[in-house]
Design an enzyme around this catalytic site. Structure first.
Site, PDB file in Angstrom:
ATOM      1  N   ALA A  95      61.134  18.905 -17.732  1.00  0.00           N
ATOM      2  CA  ALA A  95      60.450  18.235 -16.623  1.00  0.00           C
ATOM      3  C   ALA A  95      61.033  16.863 -16.314  1.00  0.00           C
ATOM      4  O   ALA A  95      60.797  16.317 -15.247  1.00  0.00           O
ATOM      5  CB  ALA A  95      58.961  18.093 -16.949  1.00  0.00           C
ATOM      6  N   LYS A  96      61.762  16.285 -17.280  1.00  0.00           N
ATOM      7  CA  LYS A  96      62.412  14.972 -17.118  1.00  0.00           C
ATOM      8  C   LYS A  96      61.454  13.925 -16.585  1.00  0.00           C
ATOM      9  O   LYS A  96      61.766  13.173 -15.661  1.00  0.00           O
ATOM     10  CB  LYS A  96      63.655  15.092 -16.242  1.00  0.00           C
ATOM     11  CG  LYS A  96      64.709  16.040 -16.833  1.00  0.00           C
ATOM     12  CD  LYS A  96      65.927  16.132 -15.934  1.00  0.00           C
ATOM     13  CE  LYS A  96      66.967  17.066 -16.534  1.00  0.00           C
ATOM     14  NZ  LYS A  96      66.540  18.481 -16.511  1.00  0.00           N
ATOM     15  N   ARG A  97      60.283  13.854 -17.183  1.00  0.00           N
ATOM     16  CA  ARG A  97      59.279  12.886 -16.762  1.00  0.00           C
ATOM     17  C   ARG A  97      59.624  11.498 -17.306  1.00  0.00           C
ATOM     18  O   ARG A  97      60.384  11.361 -18.263  1.00  0.00           O
ATOM     19  CB  ARG A  97      57.897  13.308 -17.234  1.00  0.00           C
ATOM     20  CG  ARG A  97      57.395  14.630 -16.644  1.00  0.00           C
ATOM     21  CD  ARG A  97      57.304  14.581 -15.135  1.00  0.00           C
ATOM     22  NE  ARG A  97      56.480  15.657 -14.595  1.00  0.00           N
ATOM     23  CZ  ARG A  97      56.936  16.690 -13.905  1.00  0.00           C
ATOM     24  NH1 ARG A  97      58.219  16.806 -13.694  1.00  0.00           N
ATOM     25  NH2 ARG A  97      56.116  17.602 -13.423  1.00  0.00           N
TER      26      ARG A  97
END
Length: 279
Positions: A95-97
């Site tokens: 998700a590369k949050r």
């Protein structure tokens, strides 16, 4: 899932393969589009065909968010299916949050509590207070972007500040954060020559390695410089496996491609063990 449980699965399966479930409706077999939930049905078939050859699945959430609520429901059904039927599999929400603390806490709750993923990828640009909320969850893992495989990685990640490349500073600083033992790192396979330097900084951490296969990364080189005493690598392949065929035999073809990689990994592990005994 604990790190030890993941390591045990690598030993049992003689594999450190991670399969990326990046579902594009324009690429999946046309006959699936007639079904009520083609994304989930595609994933289910891939998972059933490959679960014994890999230790991890990594859905990239963008490929689900792009289809709105139906895509998100398919993601939820996919993770529930894996957890219910193959609980030994390590799951990664790609998700590369990365946001301020209270927002990161909510992101962490979404992926760790609601969806019950084992791990999530995060971007470290905002620093400690954007990452530590993810690290607070027991037996959950935060996979932080360190040195990525894309062309633009050289825009910032390899720039020197005070005589040290930025990605190295990110690695070193992250080790000082609370619960840093829950950190893993993303390191692109196309940067194989950097692995030796990275291992000097994080010798014991797991590295998630995209870029083998379609993006040109070399498995042998990554393992030569990146493996540690517990293997310590999750090698991701997405397109090369899940889109090996768009016919009725797509799941079997995905299995065949997975087996090719797993066979190479098995031999690498045998050679690695023998070299250690020899030394």
């Amino acid at each position: 899932m604990t790190t030890q449980q993941l390591t045990d699965q690598i030993k049992i399966k003689k594999s450190f393969l991670c399969i990326g479930l990046d579902v594009d409706l324009t690429k999946i077999p046309p006959h699936l589009l007639e079904l009520e939930d083609p994304i989930f049905e595609f994933n289910k078939a891939i998972i059933d065909a490959t679960h014994d050859l890999c230790v991890s699945y990594k859905p990239n959430t963008a490929f689900y968010e792009a289809y709105g609520i139906k895509g998100w429901q398919a993601l939820q059904k996919t993770i529930n299916y894996i957890n219910s039927n193959y609980p030994e599999i390590f799951t990664i929400a790609d998700a590369k949050r990365g946001d301020i603390g209270n927002t990161s806490t909510m992101y962490a709750k979404a992926f760790f509590e609601d969806l019950n993923f084992d791990s999530v990828t995060v971007a470290p640009y905002m620093g400690k207070d954007s990452v530590e909320p993810f690290l607070a969850f027991n037996n959950k893992h935060t996979i932080m972007l360190a040195l990525t495989s894309n062309e633009g990685a050289f825009d910032f990640q390899t720039l020197e500040t005070n005589g040290i490349e930025l990605y190295k500073q990110v690695l070193k600083t992250s080790k000082t954060w609370k619960n840093s033992q829950n950190l893993m790192y993303v390191v692109g396979a196309t940067k194989a020559e950097y692995f030796a330097e990275i291992r000097k900084i994080v010798p014991d951490s797991f590295l998630l390695v995209p870029g083998v296969g379609a993006q040109g990364g070399n498995l042998q080189e990554v393992c030569q410089f990146g493996m540690n005493s517990t293997i310590g690598l999750l090698i991701n392949s997405s397109r090369g496996i899940i889109y090996a065929s768009n016919g009725l035999n797509f799941a079997q073809k995905a299995r065949e491609e997975s087996l090719k990689i797993q066979t190479k990994m098995r031999q690498i592990m045998i050679n690695w063990t023998q070299s250690k005994i020899g030394n």
